[in-house]
Design a protein around this motif. Structure first.
Motif, short mmCIF file in Angstrom:
data_model
loop_
_atom_site.label_atom_id
_atom_site.label_comp_id
_atom_site.label_asym_id
_atom_site.label_seq_id
_atom_site.Cartn_x
_atom_site.Cartn_y
_atom_site.Cartn_z
N VAL A 169 0.84 -1.19 0.00
CA VAL A 169 0.00 0.00 0.00
C VAL A 169 0.88 1.24 0.00
CG1 VAL A 169 -0.15 -0.03 2.52
CG2 VAL A 169 -1.94 1.12 1.21
N SER A 170 0.35 2.33 -0.54
CA SER A 170 1.09 3.59 -0.58
C SER A 170 0.15 4.74 -0.21
CB SER A 170 1.72 3.79 -1.97
OG SER A 170 2.55 4.92 -1.99
N THR A 171 -0.04 5.69 -1.11
CA THR A 171 -0.87 6.87 -0.82
C THR A 171 -2.28 6.46 -0.39
OG1 THR A 171 0.37 8.05 -2.51
CG2 THR A 171 -1.66 9.07 -1.72
N GLY A 172 -2.73 6.99 0.73
CA GLY A 172 -4.03 6.61 1.27
C GLY A 172 -3.96 5.43 2.20
N ILE A 286 -3.42 -5.84 -2.46
CA ILE A 286 -2.85 -4.59 -2.98
C ILE A 286 -3.87 -3.50 -2.81
CG2 ILE A 286 -1.86 -3.40 -4.97
CD1 ILE A 286 -1.85 -7.20 -4.72
N LEU A 287 -3.47 -2.49 -2.03
CA LEU A 287 -4.39 -1.42 -1.68
C LEU A 287 -4.00 -0.12 -2.38
CD1 LEU A 287 -4.53 -2.18 2.16
CD2 LEU A 287 -6.25 -2.81 0.45
N ALA A 310 -7.39 -7.04 -4.92
CA ALA A 310 -7.07 -5.64 -5.23
C ALA A 310 -8.21 -4.76 -4.75
CB ALA A 310 -6.85 -5.46 -6.72
N GLN A 311 -7.88 -3.64 -4.15
CA GLN A 311 -8.90 -2.67 -3.74
C GLN A 311 -9.53 -2.04 -4.98
OE1 GLN A 311 -7.48 0.29 -0.97
NE2 GLN A 311 -9.43 1.40 -0.92
N MET A 321 -1.64 1.39 -7.85
CA MET A 321 -1.14 0.05 -7.57
C MET A 321 -2.21 -1.03 -7.78
SD MET A 321 1.29 1.09 -4.32
CE MET A 321 1.31 -0.55 -3.60
N PRO A 322 -3.43 -0.84 -7.26
CA PRO A 322 -4.46 -1.86 -7.52
C PRO A 322 -4.81 -1.95 -9.00
CG PRO A 322 -5.11 -0.43 -5.71
CD PRO A 322 -3.93 0.21 -6.35
#
Length: 350
Positions: A169-172, A286-287, A310-311, A321-322
């Protein structure tokens, strides 16, 4: 495309100049004003209507957190990226700001020359401003408090043993992980490994914050420690996290290998390691996040037989990313954030 209108808010004249000069390097960005505290900033926001503000958190008269509260009460449509000092107090204020609706944060360079700090801020801040602007309809303060409505349709999930969970996960990510970990089942008996793109110091504070919310133990991973079931391990900032199987005992290995996808820690590094140690007996999630970190590792996990979630786009702060996972055909399920905790719990509980 019209220029992205940015207001710079910082009590330091030096940093106002550094940030302004850094942003003015990019032809797609226009700094329309500066303010030395939140009180002045609120007045300028009403008059200038910026798309994005960069907001220092530690300021006299009205600090960044109070400024965020005032903007939310006024139903402001501006998007906010906060600047944080590299300290434990600064890290705590940063997570408070993210919970109040800030889009993302950038750590203030603590040393270096004027030009070095300018270059650092340019490389860190400009991409986030552009992504923030492109996702403005979902990341402004007006939208930040809205949650996806829980989907109560039962999930059809495979019955197969999963010995580990790996999350990228990254941003958010801070709000997404808070939502997920606070709702996980106590019956989960497998380890959960998490790479959240975040600088050093911030990850230790973040792990403590998540630990206070989750029924499972959450900790910042330590080098050479033996992995235990029912524990959530967060990769430390600026360290890749891998797993080694030593004499039947799985241990964590932290190292400062080259960044991958411009990231350290990298999701790809974790996923490759998980594929090697756990083979296909893995759940990968994967978020929300910028870029495509995790895509190569997810391909390897998929080849081994892992199950991948995946979100969805609607509940992601940034569907980068998702989206990469979905576009590559690797996602077994595409879920709103509200369904992810139950999906994890159902797939790996005892």
């Amino acid at each position: 495309m019209s220029k992205i209108r940015v207001l710079v808010v910082d009590d330091s004249p030096v940093y106002r100049k550094i940030i302004t000069n850094a942003l003015n390097r990019d032809p797609q960005i226009e700094v329309i004003g500066t303010a030395e505290n939140g009180k002045i900033a609120i007045d300028l926001i009403k008059r200038l209507n910026p798309d994005v503000i960069t907001l220092d958190l530690e300021m006299p008269e009205m600090d960044g957190l109070e400024t965020l509260d005032r903007l939310k009460r006024s139903n402001s449509n501006v998007s906010v990226i906060v600047f944080s000092s590299h300290s434990y107090a600064g890290a705590k204020m940063t997570f408070d700001a993210l919970e109040k609706g800030a889009f993302d944060f950038v750590p203030k360079p603590s040393n270096g020359s004027f030009s070095e700090n300018l270059n650092k801020i340019f490389s860190l801040l400009v991409p986030k401003i552009k992504v923030c602007y492109l996702n403005k309809s979902s990341v402004s303060l007006k939208k930040a408090t809205k949650r996806d409505k829980p989907d109560i349709k039962p999930l059809s999930l495979p019955i197969k043993r999963r010995d580990a969970v790996a999350i990228g996960v990254s941003t958010g990510g801070p709000s997404a992980l808070k939502e997920i970990f606070s709702k996980l089942s106590l019956q989960i008996s497998v380890p959960i490994f998490v790479v959240q793109h975040m600088p050093p110091l911030f990850t230790s504070q973040f792990a403590k914050r998540l630990d206070s919310l989750s029924p499972l133990k959450v900790k910042e991973a330590e080098n050479a420690e033996q992995v235990k079931g029912g524990v959530i391990y967060l990769a430390p900032g600026d360290y890749h996290m891998e797993l080694n199987n030593e004499d039947g005992k799985i241990r964590i290995r932290l190292h400062k290998g080259p960044p991958e996808n411009n990231c350290r820690p990298s999701v790809d590094v974790l996923f490759r390691s998980v594929a090697k140690v756990y083979n296909g007996k893995t759940l990968a999630v994967i978020l929300t996040g910028m870029g495509s970190d995790g895509l190569k590792g997810a391909r390897l996990l998929k080849e081994k037989g892992a199950y991948i979630i995946a979100q969805d786009k609607a509940t992601s702060v940034v569907w980068g990313m998702p989206k990469a996972i979905v576009d590559a055909g690797l996602a077994d399920k595409i879920l709103p954030l509200s369904q992810v905790p139950n999906a994890i719990s159902d797939l790996v509980r005892k």
